[in-house]
Design a protein around this motif. Structure first.
Motif, PDB file in Angstrom:
ATOM      1  N   SER A  58       0.833  -1.196   0.000  1.00  0.00           N
ATOM      2  CA  SER A  58       0.000   0.000   0.000  1.00  0.00           C
ATOM      3  C   SER A  58       0.876   1.258   0.000  1.00  0.00           C
ATOM      4  CB  SER A  58      -0.951   0.005   1.198  1.00  0.00           C
ATOM      5  OG  SER A  58      -0.231  -0.114   2.395  1.00  0.00           O
ATOM      6  N   LEU A  59       2.075   1.155   0.551  1.00  0.00           N
ATOM      7  CA  LEU A  59       3.015   2.283   0.491  1.00  0.00           C
ATOM      8  C   LEU A  59       3.381   2.577  -0.969  1.00  0.00           C
ATOM      9  CD1 LEU A  59       4.780   4.364   1.896  1.00  0.00           C
ATOM     10  CD2 LEU A  59       6.541   2.629   2.134  1.00  0.00           C
ATOM     11  N   PHE A  60       3.567   1.532  -1.752  1.00  0.00           N
ATOM     12  CA  PHE A  60       3.853   1.712  -3.176  1.00  0.00           C
ATOM     13  C   PHE A  60       2.658   2.375  -3.867  1.00  0.00           C
ATOM     14  CE2 PHE A  60       4.270   0.316  -7.620  1.00  0.00           C
ATOM     15  CZ  PHE A  60       5.510   0.858  -7.878  1.00  0.00           C
ATOM     16  N   ALA A  61       1.447   2.054  -3.432  1.00  0.00           N
ATOM     17  CA  ALA A  61       0.256   2.698  -3.998  1.00  0.00           C
ATOM     18  C   ALA A  61       0.325   4.210  -3.789  1.00  0.00           C
ATOM     19  CB  ALA A  61      -1.016   2.123  -3.383  1.00  0.00           C
ATOM     20  N   MET A  62       0.810   4.639  -2.627  1.00  0.00           N
ATOM     21  CA  MET A  62       0.937   6.073  -2.375  1.00  0.00           C
ATOM     22  C   MET A  62       2.007   6.691  -3.281  1.00  0.00           C
ATOM     23  SD  MET A  62      -1.538   6.753  -0.525  1.00  0.00           S
ATOM     24  CE  MET A  62      -1.182   8.486  -0.542  1.00  0.00           C
ATOM     25  N   GLU A  63       3.076   5.941  -3.555  1.00  0.00           N
ATOM     26  CA  GLU A  63       4.077   6.419  -4.521  1.00  0.00           C
ATOM     27  C   GLU A  63       3.439   6.614  -5.888  1.00  0.00           C
ATOM     28  OE1 GLU A  63       8.076   4.713  -4.776  1.00  0.00           O
ATOM     29  OE2 GLU A  63       7.576   3.593  -2.950  1.00  0.00           O
ATOM     30  N   LEU A  64       2.550   5.691  -6.256  1.00  0.00           N
ATOM     31  CA  LEU A  64       1.853   5.812  -7.538  1.00  0.00           C
ATOM     32  C   LEU A  64       0.987   7.064  -7.567  1.00  0.00           C
ATOM     33  CD1 LEU A  64       0.794   2.100  -8.111  1.00  0.00           C
ATOM     34  CD2 LEU A  64       2.438   3.401  -9.473  1.00  0.00           C
ATOM     35  N   VAL A  65       0.291   7.343  -6.476  1.00  0.00           N
ATOM     36  CA  VAL A  65      -0.546   8.544  -6.394  1.00  0.00           C
ATOM     37  C   VAL A  65       0.302   9.784  -6.650  1.00  0.00           C
ATOM     38  CG1 VAL A  65      -1.921  10.009  -4.853  1.00  0.00           C
ATOM     39  CG2 VAL A  65      -2.271   7.529  -4.866  1.00  0.00           C
ATOM     40  N   VAL A  66       1.412   9.896  -5.934  1.00  0.00           N
ATOM     41  CA  VAL A  66       2.291  11.061  -6.073  1.00  0.00           C
ATOM     42  C   VAL A  66       2.832  11.159  -7.494  1.00  0.00           C
ATOM     43  CG1 VAL A  66       4.478  12.084  -5.312  1.00  0.00           C
ATOM     44  CG2 VAL A  66       2.886  11.131  -3.632  1.00  0.00           C
ATOM     45  N   HIS A  67       3.262  10.033  -8.050  1.00  0.00           N
ATOM     46  CA  HIS A  67       3.799  10.033  -9.414  1.00  0.00           C
ATOM     47  C   HIS A  67       2.743  10.489 -10.420  1.00  0.00           C
ATOM     48  CE1 HIS A  67       6.080   8.958 -12.937  1.00  0.00           C
ATOM     49  NE2 HIS A  67       5.030   8.271 -13.366  1.00  0.00           N
ATOM     50  N   LEU A  68       1.538   9.950 -10.315  1.00  0.00           N
ATOM     51  CA  LEU A  68       0.482  10.329 -11.259  1.00  0.00           C
ATOM     52  C   LEU A  68       0.143  11.808 -11.140  1.00  0.00           C
ATOM     53  CD1 LEU A  68      -1.941   7.262 -10.997  1.00  0.00           C
ATOM     54  CD2 LEU A  68      -0.187   7.691 -12.726  1.00  0.00           C
ATOM     55  N   GLU A  69       0.054  12.300  -9.910  1.00  0.00           N
ATOM     56  CA  GLU A  69      -0.275  13.718  -9.720  1.00  0.00           C
ATOM     57  C   GLU A  69       0.795  14.621 -10.317  1.00  0.00           C
ATOM     58  OE1 GLU A  69      -3.135  13.926  -5.814  1.00  0.00           O
ATOM     59  OE2 GLU A  69      -0.969  14.062  -5.466  1.00  0.00           O
ATOM     60  N   LYS A  70       2.051  14.304 -10.077  1.00  0.00           N
ATOM     61  CA  LYS A  70       3.143  15.138 -10.583  1.00  0.00           C
ATOM     62  C   LYS A  70       3.321  14.999 -12.089  1.00  0.00           C
ATOM     63  CE  LYS A  70       5.910  15.473  -6.401  1.00  0.00           C
ATOM     64  NZ  LYS A  70       7.211  15.182  -5.786  1.00  0.00           N
ATOM     65  N   SER A  71       3.254  13.792 -12.594  1.00  0.00           N
ATOM     66  CA  SER A  71       3.525  13.550 -14.018  1.00  0.00           C
ATOM     67  C   SER A  71       2.418  14.060 -14.934  1.00  0.00           C
ATOM     68  CB  SER A  71       3.728  12.060 -14.274  1.00  0.00           C
ATOM     69  OG  SER A  71       4.877  11.607 -13.599  1.00  0.00           O
ATOM     70  N   PHE A  72       1.175  13.982 -14.454  1.00  0.00           N
ATOM     71  CA  PHE A  72       0.050  14.288 -15.335  1.00  0.00           C
ATOM     72  C   PHE A  72      -0.768  15.492 -14.869  1.00  0.00           C
ATOM     73  CE2 PHE A  72       0.916   9.692 -15.646  1.00  0.00           C
ATOM     74  CZ  PHE A  72       1.375   9.684 -16.951  1.00  0.00           C
ATOM     75  N   ASP A  73      -0.266  16.205 -13.864  1.00  0.00           N
ATOM     76  CA  ASP A  73      -0.910  17.421 -13.377  1.00  0.00           C
ATOM     77  C   ASP A  73      -2.385  17.190 -13.056  1.00  0.00           C
ATOM     78  OD1 ASP A  73      -0.885  20.064 -12.557  1.00  0.00           O
ATOM     79  OD2 ASP A  73      -1.500  20.805 -14.539  1.00  0.00           O
ATOM     80  N   VAL A  74      -2.636  16.136 -12.282  1.00  0.00           N
ATOM     81  CA  VAL A  74      -3.982  15.835 -11.814  1.00  0.00           C
ATOM     82  C   VAL A  74      -3.967  15.824 -10.295  1.00  0.00           C
ATOM     83  CG1 VAL A  74      -4.641  14.502 -13.862  1.00  0.00           C
ATOM     84  CG2 VAL A  74      -3.605  13.320 -11.906  1.00  0.00           C
ATOM     85  N   SER A  75      -5.144  15.924  -9.714  1.00  0.00           N
ATOM     86  CA  SER A  75      -5.301  15.863  -8.265  1.00  0.00           C
ATOM     87  C   SER A  75      -6.180  14.664  -7.940  1.00  0.00           C
ATOM     88  CB  SER A  75      -5.948  17.159  -7.776  1.00  0.00           C
ATOM     89  OG  SER A  75      -6.088  17.117  -6.380  1.00  0.00           O
ATOM     90  N   ILE A  76      -5.635  13.725  -7.196  1.00  0.00           N
ATOM     91  CA  ILE A  76      -6.363  12.500  -6.851  1.00  0.00           C
ATOM     92  C   ILE A  76      -6.822  12.640  -5.402  1.00  0.00           C
ATOM     93  CG2 ILE A  76      -6.251   9.988  -6.684  1.00  0.00           C
ATOM     94  CD1 ILE A  76      -3.900  10.155  -8.740  1.00  0.00           C
ATOM     95  N   ARG A  77      -8.128  12.738  -5.225  1.00  0.00           N
ATOM     96  CA  ARG A  77      -8.702  13.001  -3.905  1.00  0.00           C
ATOM     97  C   ARG A  77      -9.928  12.122  -3.674  1.00  0.00           C
ATOM     98  NH1 ARG A  77      -4.485  14.965  -3.567  1.00  0.00           N
ATOM     99  NH2 ARG A  77      -3.894  17.130  -3.524  1.00  0.00           N
ATOM    100  N   GLY A  78     -10.385  12.112  -2.428  1.00  0.00           N
ATOM    101  CA  GLY A  78     -11.653  11.481  -2.054  1.00  0.00           C
ATOM    102  C   GLY A  78     -11.773  10.043  -2.500  1.00  0.00           C
ATOM    103  N   THR A  79     -12.884   9.746  -3.149  1.00  0.00           N
ATOM    104  CA  THR A  79     -13.176   8.364  -3.543  1.00  0.00           C
ATOM    105  C   THR A  79     -12.200   7.832  -4.590  1.00  0.00           C
ATOM    106  OG1 THR A  79     -14.787   9.113  -5.185  1.00  0.00           O
ATOM    107  CG2 THR A  79     -15.638   8.544  -2.999  1.00  0.00           C
ATOM    108  N   ASP A  80     -11.473   8.714  -5.263  1.00  0.00           N
ATOM    109  CA  ASP A  80     -10.484   8.256  -6.249  1.00  0.00           C
ATOM    110  C   ASP A  80      -9.263   7.628  -5.591  1.00  0.00           C
ATOM    111  OD1 ASP A  80     -11.905   8.929  -8.547  1.00  0.00           O
ATOM    112  OD2 ASP A  80     -11.206  10.998  -8.456  1.00  0.00           O
ATOM    113  N   LEU A  81      -9.104   7.793  -4.275  1.00  0.00           N
ATOM    114  CA  LEU A  81      -7.947   7.241  -3.567  1.00  0.00           C
ATOM    115  C   LEU A  81      -8.138   5.767  -3.170  1.00  0.00           C
ATOM    116  CD1 LEU A  81      -6.871  10.254  -1.372  1.00  0.00           C
ATOM    117  CD2 LEU A  81      -5.547   9.163  -3.182  1.00  0.00           C
ATOM    118  N   ARG A  82      -9.096   5.088  -3.773  1.00  0.00           N
ATOM    119  CA  ARG A  82      -9.295   3.663  -3.508  1.00  0.00           C
ATOM    120  C   ARG A  82      -8.182   2.843  -4.171  1.00  0.00           C
ATOM    121  NH1 ARG A  82     -13.662   1.637  -6.229  1.00  0.00           N
ATOM    122  NH2 ARG A  82     -13.387   3.313  -7.689  1.00  0.00           N
TER     123      ARG A  82
END
Length: 96
Positions: free
Chosen positions: A46-70
């Motif tokens: 699950s720690l790697f999942a958080m790395e993925l969140v950060v990578h996606l947000e930075k690489s693609f200029d998106v904000s992943i929040r709320g229900t999208d954090l599943r």
């Protein structure tokens, strides 16, 4: 949607998918298929999942929040690509 718009969407989707695959391969030293479950049978944490969140947000200029954090939104490259595409489209609709 116009043909040009459709072609661009396909091109953008392929670019997103390739970037995510590159990131995964660089971090795990494993070649992944787009539909492989990254977390099945203890593959990634699950720690790697958080790395993925950060990578996606930075690489693609998106904000992943709320229900999208599943975790289900990060299980496969295909699902992550769809998430990024949807978030980009939503952001584009808000800007326009």
């Amino acid at each position: 949607m116009s043909t040009v718009g459709s072609e661009r969407t396909v091109e953008d989707t392929e670019t997103v998918q390739q970037e995510i695959l590159r990131f995964l391969e660089s971090r795990t030293r494993v070649t992944w298929e787009p539909d492989t479950d990254l977390f099945k049978d203890g593959g990634q944490s699950s720690l790697f999942a958080m790395e993925l969140v950060v990578h996606l947000e930075k690489s693609f200029d998106v904000s992943i929040r709320g229900t999208d954090l599943r975790l289900d939104n990060f299980r496969t490259v295909t699902v992550m690509t769809s998430l990024v595409t949807r978030l980009r489209q939503a952001a584009g609709n808000q800007d326009g």
